[in-house]
Design an enzyme around this catalytic site. Structure first.
Site, short mmCIF file in Angstrom:
data_model
loop_
_atom_site.label_atom_id
_atom_site.label_comp_id
_atom_site.label_asym_id
_atom_site.label_seq_id
_atom_site.Cartn_x
_atom_site.Cartn_y
_atom_site.Cartn_z
CB THR A 63 -0.95 0.01 1.21
OG1 THR A 63 -1.72 -1.20 1.20
CG2 THR A 63 -1.90 1.19 1.18
CE1 TYR A 91 0.89 -9.25 2.96
CE2 TYR A 91 2.50 -7.67 2.15
CZ TYR A 91 1.20 -8.11 2.22
OH TYR A 91 0.21 -7.43 1.58
CE LYS A 135 -0.78 -6.83 5.19
NZ LYS A 135 -0.32 -5.70 4.33
CB VAL A 169 -1.57 -5.18 8.62
CG1 VAL A 169 -0.84 -4.12 7.79
CG2 VAL A 169 -0.68 -5.68 9.75
#
Length: 305
Positions: free
Chosen positions: A54, A142, A170, A210
């Site tokens: 992001t 992640y 995540k 998150v």
């Protein structure tokens, strides 16, 4: 009822995957980053993930990444944890970024699975161990195979959990059973990386989220966790349902979350600025739909209060 996660949250519960603000000319807007970070923390985020997907990490330089961490650390002080995205497709480069993030003041690093080359699981495991060995920072793995092309298999996650600095995940795997399997058998802190899973993962022992959507409605996304922690599980479900149309508009409408978040931030007069190519700004019709979903989410939260 109170929430019980598998482990204490190493980076807080409510983490925003913060956009990287740029000026109108496309340069890094550090003043805007400070202002946005301060707002997010004031509105309920106790952690910020910088330089992630992001945050447009594929199109920011190493120097910009470090400058962003330093600026946000200056803005939020110790009010929130800072987790720096450092994952690349190159183990050596990832290690360099990890050490850079440590020097810049990050509290931890987020390391995505190496992408494009599609390494097998033994290579994936070795990559994460080498990165975790390279600094004193705690590491969040992640898992987002839809972008990287490679899964962190649950069995690999179980082995990696024995590393003292690998502390969190995540989760964007869309494998809810696999996530629960790891939560039950390890002390890894599991963060929902897909906003539609925020409450569901939390309810089965996840640590928090998150969130990309938190860039625009941090208080409303945080309220879901707070309601659940207060034992108001039905209210938590209603609050999650209230923001679901905005989650869908921002995350499932054929536009990246970076694009939709920056479109809304711009219309709300908040720092964000343009996206960098190859991303392109949202069109007028898309922005109209985003604004309608945003207003519905805010109005719904007011009605529920």
């Amino acid at each position: 009822m109170t929430h019980t996660a598998a482990t204490a949250p190493p980076f807080g519960r409510a983490l925003c995957a913060m956009v990287t603000p740029f000026t109108a000319s496309g340069t890094l807007d550090l003043d805007g980053a400070r202002r946005l970070a301060d707002r997010l923390v004031t509105e309920g985020c106790d952690g910020l993930v910088l330089n992630g997907t992001t945050g447009e990490s594929p199109t920011t330089s190493d120097e910009e990444k470090a400058a962003l961490v330093r600026a946000v650390r200056e803005a939020v002080g110790e009010r929130a944890a800072i987790v720096a995205g450092v994952g690349t497709s190159d183990t050596r480069h990832t290690i360099e970024l990890t050490r850079q993030a440590e020097k810049a003041g990050a509290d931890g690093v987020l390391v995505v699975t190496p992408y494009y080359s599609k390494p097998p699981q033994d290579a994936v495991e070795a990559h994460f161990r080498e990165v975790a060995d390279a600094s004193g920072l705690p590491v969040a793995l992640y898992d987002i195979p839809g972008r990287t092309g490679t899964r962190i298999a649950p069995e690999t996650m179980l082995r990696l959990a024995d590393h003292p600095r690998i502390v969190a995940v995540k989760d964007c795997s869309y494998d809810f059973l696999g996530a629960q399997k790891v939560i039950v058998r390890t002390g890894l802190a599991y963060y929902a990386g897909c906003d539609e899973h925020n409450l569901a993962l939390y309810a089965v022992g996840g640590t928090g989220w998150v969130s990309t959507v938190a860039n625009v409605i941090p208080r409303q996304v945080r309220a879901v966790l707070d309601a659940f922690d207060a034992g108001e599980t039905a209210r938590a479900a209603r609050l999650q349902q209230r923001i679901t149309p905005l989650v869908e508009a921002m995350m499932a409408a054929d536009l990246p979350g970076t694009v939709t978040a920056k479109a809304l931030l711009g219309r709300l007069g908040l720092p964000g600025g343009p996206v960098r190519a190859p991303l392109r700004p949202a069109g007028r019709e898309a922005v109209g739909g985003l604004l309608a979903a945003y207003r519905e989410a805010v109005a719904g939260a007011v009605a529920e209060a």
